[in-house]
Structures are given as structure tokens and as C-alpha cells.
Design a protein around this motif. Structure first.
Motif: not given
Lengths: 97, 308
Positions: A21-34
Motif C-alpha cells: 500500500n505504500s505510495s511508491i508501489v501504488s504509483q508504479g501500479r498506476n504507471a503499469a496500468c497506464d
């Protein structure tokens, strides 16, 4: 040991959940989806562009190339005929197409 | 009249033309007729693409008289209210007769759906030509006729047009130099009470032709044709309507080879079309036509044979 394990299995305070749930991982997940979304769109639009370009070239260029080849063949045969019959190739009398 | 035209001629002068001889203003050539102003551009850009089968047979009975039979089968578009075009397969046969003489030309066509089309062109004197065109149909109020009187002066042409539902038009075109000709037209239509005025200019040289036409109905048409060699010419066209803000640009080519003629065009509306006419043997021509409309996803293909 047992309580620690139970703690690892569930609850927000466990290490894996914290990492997930940390911000880096969630940001990475968003970037991968995009990135997946953009690449799907890119593939689709490249496919569409390739189809349009392909069919348009098929009707605009292919008949032209075929006819130009035939014209060249006809010219060569004519040249052969004139040289076979012994007449010199026409210099300017006959319009050279 | 000249100061109202857009100043676009200067940019299109071919820089490599030979130095012009001194222009003899009293001996200018006769200009092209006003309706043929865009003739070179429309040869490559407005080829008649068709859909379905087309078969034309022309038989000359005499040196002056010939009969023609023509069969056309294929879907024709019916204008409909919805956005989709509706195509209905139709087939018809057309019988025609032509009479050609140096001073008189008569053409008549009759179709199986009851339409009769007649055209007449007569040279009354050396300078006056009269043309008439009539179309008669079974449906009431759809028949019309038009008469044109053309007068050809030494370096100008004037035309008067009369139509059956109170349509009057007049055009005038004048050669200003050896290469530039300017013209104008005026018309008045009785049924929709409209009148209009238009101007046109045409600049031509050995290798290129550039024309522009403006009309008060809001249509502006500009085109440019470059003749690359005896066989090849490229044309481009730009049309816009300043009332309805419709813009269309198109580029096309025209290759005239000994045994074939290929014409292709691509449009800014996403339409690509091509027409191939191939001479299979003396008097026998094979036609192939294709039109792809990528925006509306409408594809039309046709083939035909012309004999005689």
C-alpha cells in the motif's frame, strides 16, 4: 511464532500489506496500468493505420505499377522488333512514348 | 473585376518557363469556354467512378450516324433521412442514337425507366453556337430543358443560358494576356428566387494550368495541374464553401499510356478512388473502378467493357 504468522496473514499493519500500500508501489501500479492501456491503443491505431494505408496503396499504386511494367515490356519488344528487322531505332521521327 | 480576385496567381508561375516574347495585345488567342475552365483538373480528379457492371456498345452505321446500347447493373444510392446511405440494386438498359456532322451534333438517349435525354449542338454561324439539352421523365415536374447561346469573339467568349423553370444565366470570359484569362458569370433562378454572381481566372502555360473560381453561393474552387511529361499529369484541388465551412482538398494523377489509362485520386474526406481503362484490342476497352471511403466505410467497385 503463531501470533506473528497470524499477523502476517491479515491486518493492515503487516509488512507485505504495508509494502503493497505504500505510495511508491501504488504509483508504479498506476504507471503499469497506464502503460498497458496506451500500448493497447497504440497497437489498435497502428493496425487501423496499416489497414487504411494498405488498402489505399492497393488501389492507387498497384494498377499503376502493373501498367507501367506492361508498357516497358511493350517498348522492349518493339525495340527488339525494330532492331531485328534491321531498321535503325527511330531518333526523332516516331514519337517515343 | 480583377481587383476582387484573390491574389494567388503570382505564386504559381512556373519559374523555368522561357522568357515571354513581347505580348501582342491585339492578337490574343481565344480563351477556353467558361464551363471548361477546370477541364484539365477535372480530367484526373473527377473521373467517373461507378459501381457494378457497365457495358457500352457503339455501332457506327454510317460515317455520321451511330447507335449505342448500354447496360448498367448495380446498386444505386437512394438519399435517405438517416445517416446511412441506402443502396438499392437496379439494372437498366439505355438505347441511344448519335448524329455527328461538322456543324450539327444530335444525341438522344432513352432508358428503360422511361427517361429521355436529348442534346443538340449547332454552329449557326462561324461565331455563334447554340446548344440545347432536354430531359423528360415520367414523374411530373422533373423534366427540364436548357438552351445555351455561345458567341465566340476574337479573344473573348460570351454565353447566354436559358432554362425552363425561369433560369437565366450569362457568362463572359476574356483573354487578358497569352496565358491569363479572366471571366465572370451571373445567374438568376426563378423557382428558388436566387441570383448569384461569380468570377474566375485561369493561368496556363505549356506545363501547368492554374484556375480559381469564386461564386456568391459561397463556393471557392482553386486547382492546379502540372503536366510532368506527355504521359503523366498531376493535379490538385482545393474547394471550400465560406457559408457552410466545408473544406475539401484532393490530389490526383493521370497516366496515359499506350494501352491503358490510370487515374487515381485521394481526398481529404478520406476517399481514395482509382479508374483503370485498358485497351484489350482495337475498339475494346476494359474498365475497372474502385472507390474507398474510409470515413464512412463505404467501398464501391465496378467493372465494365466498352466496345466501339
Amino acid at each position: 511464532m503463531a501470533p506473528k504468522r497470524i499477523g502476517v496473514g491479515g491486518g493492515d499493519s503487516s509488512i507485505l500489506a504495508k509494502i503493497a500500500n505504500s505510495s511508491i508501489v501504488s504509483q508504479g501500479r498506476n504507471a503499469a496500468c497506464d502503460a498497458v492501456y496506451v500500448s493497447k491503443k497504440l497497437l489498435k491505431s497502428t493496425g487501423k493505420a496499416a489497414w487504411i494505408a494498405g488498402t489505399t496503396l492497393l488501389i492507387l499504386v498497384v494498377p499503376l505499377v502493373i501498367e507501367m511494367d506492361r508498357e516497358q515490356l511493350l517498348n522492349e519488344m518493339e525495340f527488339q522488333q525494330t532492331s531485328l528487322l534491321g531498321t535503325p531505332p527511330p531518333a526523332g521521327g516516331m514519337p517515343m512514348y | 473585376m480583377a481587383d476582387l480576385l484573390p491574389p494567388l496567381m503570382a505564386a504559381q508561375v512556373d519559374a523555368k518557363t522561357k522568357v515571354d516574347e513581347k505580348v501582342d495585345y491585339s492578337n490574343l488567342p481565344s480563351p477556353v469556354p467558361y464551363e471548361e475552365l477546370h477541364r484539365e483538373a477535372f480530367m484526373s480528379l473527377k473521373a467517373d467512378n461507378f459501381e457494378g457492371l457497365r457495358f457500352d456498345f457503339t455501332k457506327a452505321l454510317n460515317q455520321k450516324f451511330s447507335l449505342s446500347h448500354s447496360v448498367m447493373m448495380g446498386p444505386t444510392e437512394v438519399p435517405s433521412q438517416s445517416a446511412e446511405t441506402i443502396k438499392i440494386p437496379t439494372a437498366h438498359y439505355e438505347f441511344g442514337a448519335n448524329y455527328f456532322e461538322p456543324k450539327l451534333m444530335l444525341i438522344g438517349r432513352v432508358m428503360t425507366d422511361g427517361r429521355l435525354n436529348a442534346r443538340l449542338k449547332a454552329d449557326l454561324t462561324d461565331k455563334l453556337i447554340v446548344k440545347a439539352n432536354a430531359q423528360i421523365t415520367n414523374e411530373p415536374h422533373l423534366s427540364h430543358a436548357m438552351f445555351n447561346f455561345d458567341y465566340m469573339g476574337s479573344d473573348y467568349r460570351a454565353q447566354l443560358q436559358l432554362g425552363n423553370s425561369a433560369l437565366i444565366g450569362a457568362t463572359y470570359i476574356q483573354s487578358v494576356t497569352n496565358r491569363l484569362s479572366l471571366g465572370g458569370e451571373v445567374f438568376w433562378a426563378g423557382v428558388p428566387r436566387k441570383s448569384g454572381i461569380g468570377y474566375a481566372a485561369r493561368y496556363e502555360s505549356d506545363k501547368m494550368v492554374a484556375t480559381a473560381q469564386v461564386a456568391s453561393t459561397g463556393a471557392v474552387v482553386m486547382n492546379y495541374v502540372q503536366k510532368i511529361s506527355e504521359k503523366v499529369s498531376l493535379a490538385t484541388d482545393f474547394m471550400f464553401n465560406y457559408f457552410s465551412r466545408d473544406v475539401t482538398a484532393s490530389v490526383g494523377y493521370d497516366y496515359i499510356l499506350r494501352q491503358a489509362r490510370v487515374r487515381g485520386k485521394i481526398d481529404s474526406n478520406g476517399v481514395a478512388s482509382a479508374l483503370l481503362e485498358e485497351r484489350l484490342s482495337m475498339g475494346l476497352n476494359f474498365l475497372l473502378s474502385a472507390e474507398l471511403d474510409h470515413k464512412k466505410k463505404d467501398y464501391k467497385f465496378g467493372f465494365g467493357l466498352t466496345v466501339g
